[in-house]
Design a protein around this motif. Structure first.
Motif, PDB file in Angstrom:
ATOM      1  N   TYR A  36     -17.746 -15.234   7.533  1.00  0.00           N
ATOM      2  CA  TYR A  36     -18.425 -14.029   7.094  1.00  0.00           C
ATOM      3  C   TYR A  36     -17.399 -13.140   6.401  1.00  0.00           C
ATOM      4  N   GLU A  45     -21.648 -10.122   5.625  1.00  0.00           N
ATOM      5  CA  GLU A  45     -22.508 -11.153   5.064  1.00  0.00           C
ATOM      6  C   GLU A  45     -21.944 -12.536   5.355  1.00  0.00           C
ATOM      7  N   VAL A  47     -20.834 -15.995   4.322  1.00  0.00           N
ATOM      8  CA  VAL A  47     -20.285 -16.564   3.094  1.00  0.00           C
ATOM      9  C   VAL A  47     -20.516 -18.070   3.036  1.00  0.00           C
ATOM     10  N   VAL A  59     -23.345 -18.798   0.321  1.00  0.00           N
ATOM     11  CA  VAL A  59     -24.030 -17.714  -0.367  1.00  0.00           C
ATOM     12  C   VAL A  59     -23.902 -17.977  -1.870  1.00  0.00           C
ATOM     13  N   ASP A  60     -24.896 -17.586  -2.615  1.00  0.00           N
ATOM     14  CA  ASP A  60     -24.936 -17.907  -4.053  1.00  0.00           C
ATOM     15  C   ASP A  60     -23.690 -17.435  -4.796  1.00  0.00           C
ATOM     16  N   SER A  61     -23.161 -16.301  -4.420  1.00  0.00           N
ATOM     17  CA  SER A  61     -22.051 -15.703  -5.173  1.00  0.00           C
ATOM     18  C   SER A  61     -20.755 -16.508  -5.101  1.00  0.00           C
TER      19      SER A  61
END
Length: 115
Positions: A36, A45, A47, A59-61
């Motif tokens: 995270y 968030e 990760v 995560v998309d990013s």
């Protein structure tokens, strides 16, 4: 008593790479490993995560830039981060969930991406 120890954070320039490590001490049978992050003023968030069987999620990013791996024999999880961006700056935390559903957290390691 299970403790997670993280290492590998630091200050890098945009485009560079870092590898985070997290290893558990004590008796634990980890079924899920995760990283995270929490940036100032934002919520923590998820990760990336990886199951004991090796199934991963991101995560998309960070897709295409970060890789997660684990070593079940020593209850360790790694996060290889490449092409780092300033928006990746955060405190990164590892979490390990055992087969009883209990979550254990690391103390956090700072990652700063800045020119």
């Amino acid at each position: 008593q299970v403790q997670l120890v993280e290492s590998g954070g630091g200050l890098v320039q945009p485009g560079e790479s870092l590898r985070l490590s997290c290893q558990a001490s004590g008796s634990i049978f980890t079924i899920n490993y995760a990283w995270y992050r929490q940036a100032p003023g934002l919520q923590r968030e998820l990760v990336a995560s990886i199951t004991r069987d090796g199934n991963t999620d991101f995560v998309d990013s960070v897709k295409g830039r970060f890789t997660i791996s684990r070593d079940n024999a020593i209850n360790a999880v790694y996060l290889q981060m490449t092409t780092l961006k300033p928006e990746d700056t955060a405190v990164y935390y590892c979490k390990q969930r055992d087969h009883y559903g209990r979550d254990y957290w690391g103390q956090g390691t700072q990652v700063t991406v800045s020119s």
